[in-house]
Scaffold this motif. Structure first.
Motif, PDB file in Angstrom:
ATOM      1  N   UNK A   1       0.847  -1.188   0.000  1.00 45.82           N
ATOM      2  CA  UNK A   1       0.000   0.000   0.000  1.00 45.82           C
ATOM      3  C   UNK A   1       0.884   1.239   0.000  1.00 45.82           C
ATOM      4  N   UNK A   2       0.682   2.111  -0.950  1.00 43.36           N
ATOM      5  CA  UNK A   2       1.481   3.327  -1.065  1.00 43.36           C
ATOM      6  C   UNK A   2       0.593   4.550  -0.819  1.00 43.36           C
ATOM      7  N   UNK A   3       1.167   5.535  -0.129  1.00 45.28           N
ATOM      8  CA  UNK A   3       0.486   6.801   0.078  1.00 45.28           C
ATOM      9  C   UNK A   3       1.546   7.887   0.249  1.00 45.28           C
ATOM     10  N   UNK A  32      -2.762   4.415  16.046  1.00 54.12           N
ATOM     11  CA  UNK A  32      -3.013   3.057  16.530  1.00 54.12           C
ATOM     12  C   UNK A  32      -4.208   2.403  15.852  1.00 54.12           C
ATOM     13  N   UNK A  33      -5.070   3.173  15.244  1.00 57.74           N
ATOM     14  CA  UNK A  33      -6.178   2.627  14.463  1.00 57.74           C
ATOM     15  C   UNK A  33      -5.897   2.740  12.972  1.00 57.74           C
ATOM     16  N   UNK A  39      -2.621  -1.244   6.760  1.00 61.44           N
ATOM     17  CA  UNK A  39      -1.927  -2.518   6.545  1.00 61.44           C
ATOM     18  C   UNK A  39      -2.886  -3.622   6.136  1.00 61.44           C
ATOM     19  N   UNK A  40      -4.083  -3.605   6.730  1.00 57.43           N
ATOM     20  CA  UNK A  40      -5.084  -4.633   6.416  1.00 57.43           C
ATOM     21  C   UNK A  40      -5.912  -4.279   5.187  1.00 57.43           C
ATOM     22  N   UNK A  41      -5.554  -3.191   4.507  1.00 55.88           N
ATOM     23  CA  UNK A  41      -6.236  -2.717   3.300  1.00 55.88           C
ATOM     24  C   UNK A  41      -7.728  -2.440   3.532  1.00 55.88           C
TER      25      UNK A  41
END
Length: 291
Positions: A1-3, A32-33, A39-41
């Motif tokens: 995942x890129x941002x 934290x959220x 990461x979990x898309x």
């Protein structure tokens, strides 16, 4: 995942950038959220905007209108602050119940509220404390009751370009007591199956001058059990009145069945925990001489 990562230079720059980019930009406070969701898309922001360094969103203290808590105040600060523990112990209890120490050192009260999960631990006590949220955006500043801030699961009243900047807790009367009780599968690092806060205010005759009940994890948003509150206002304590209020409070929740608990179990636990929380808050209020 890129941002892309954006570090605003001040609050005005933050608001301008968020207004321009809209939903493609997401705010990083503690992370934290947000970071696990990336990461979990579960979310795919084009920009992550780091607001950690904005001084306008930090700090807490007494002001003319009440007690101010900046949105970037960490959960650990709420847990350990002598002022919070003395003046708003139910909020300190809720903070201590959230995640692990490592999480609490990073997570912020603003992030806990803005992600708007029904089980957010800080929400029920803040609802019981009649907290007001201050939002800052391209049209300036506006205030609203915290209960109006939550619009649905992961939905808030924030408009494009707006940030939650602070919370204001109005002054409390002398004879009051409050507690937060969290039901989870484990003693630590677990989401609430049910979260209940209760705040009671007694008049000079020992009657319930006010009663405020906050519920978490049992509706699409954190909510106040207002019908249950009304049962007790103006009344002397009796076990029958408390049983009735607890029963009505159970009827005000709208829980779901999920992997963590059934709807019927959550409803029953709301009844039990409202009874327990009000009893404990009442005992504290009866001994209170003001803060």
């Amino acid at each position: 995942m890129r941002f892309d990562y954006y570090q605003p230079k001040d609050l005005q720059d933050t608001v301008s950038f968020l207004s321009k980019e809209g939903s493609s930009a997401q705010v990083l406070a503690g992370g934290t959220d947000l970071i696990p969701r990336i990461k979990d898309r579960l979310t795919s922001p084009k920009y992550v905007v780091n607001i950690k360094g904005l001084p306008e969103l930090q700090g807490m203290g007494k002001e003319r209108e009440g007690f101010r808590i900046g949105a970037l105040t960490t959960i650990r600060t709420l847990e350990t602050s002598p002022v919070i523990r003395r003046q708003f112990p139910l909020l300190a209890q809720a903070a201590a119940a959230l995640g692990s120490v490592q999480v609490r050192n990073i997570a912020t009260v603003g992030g806990n509220l803005c992600h708007a999960v029904p089980s957010a631990d800080t929400a029920p006590p803040l609802l019981s404390l009649n907290a007001r949220a201050t939002l800052i955006g391209p049209k300036g500043k506006r205030n609203l009751p915290l209960e109006d801030f939550f619009q649905g699961p992961r939905r808030t009243a924030l408009q494009p370009g707006e940030l939650l900047s602070e919370l204001l807790l109005p002054p409390l009367p002398e004879r009051w007591g409050g507690v937060y009780i969290k039901l989870g599968h484990r003693m630590a690092m677990d989401l609430a199956i049910v979260g209940v806060s209760a705040l009671v205010v007694l008049d000079s005759a020992g009657r319930f001058q006010d009663c405020r009940i906050g519920l978490g994890a049992v509706a699409p948003t954190p909510v106040r059990a207002k019908q249950a509150e009304e049962i007790l206002r103006g009344e002397k304590f009796t076990e029958a009145a408390l049983e009735k209020a607890s029963e009505i409070g159970m009827g005000e929740c709208q829980p779901i069945d999920d992997i963590r608990a059934s709807r019927s179990y959550r409803c029953e636990m709301v009844k039990v925990l409202i009874h327990r929380a009000i009893s404990q808050a009442l005992a504290i209020a009866q001994k209170s001489k003001g803060n």
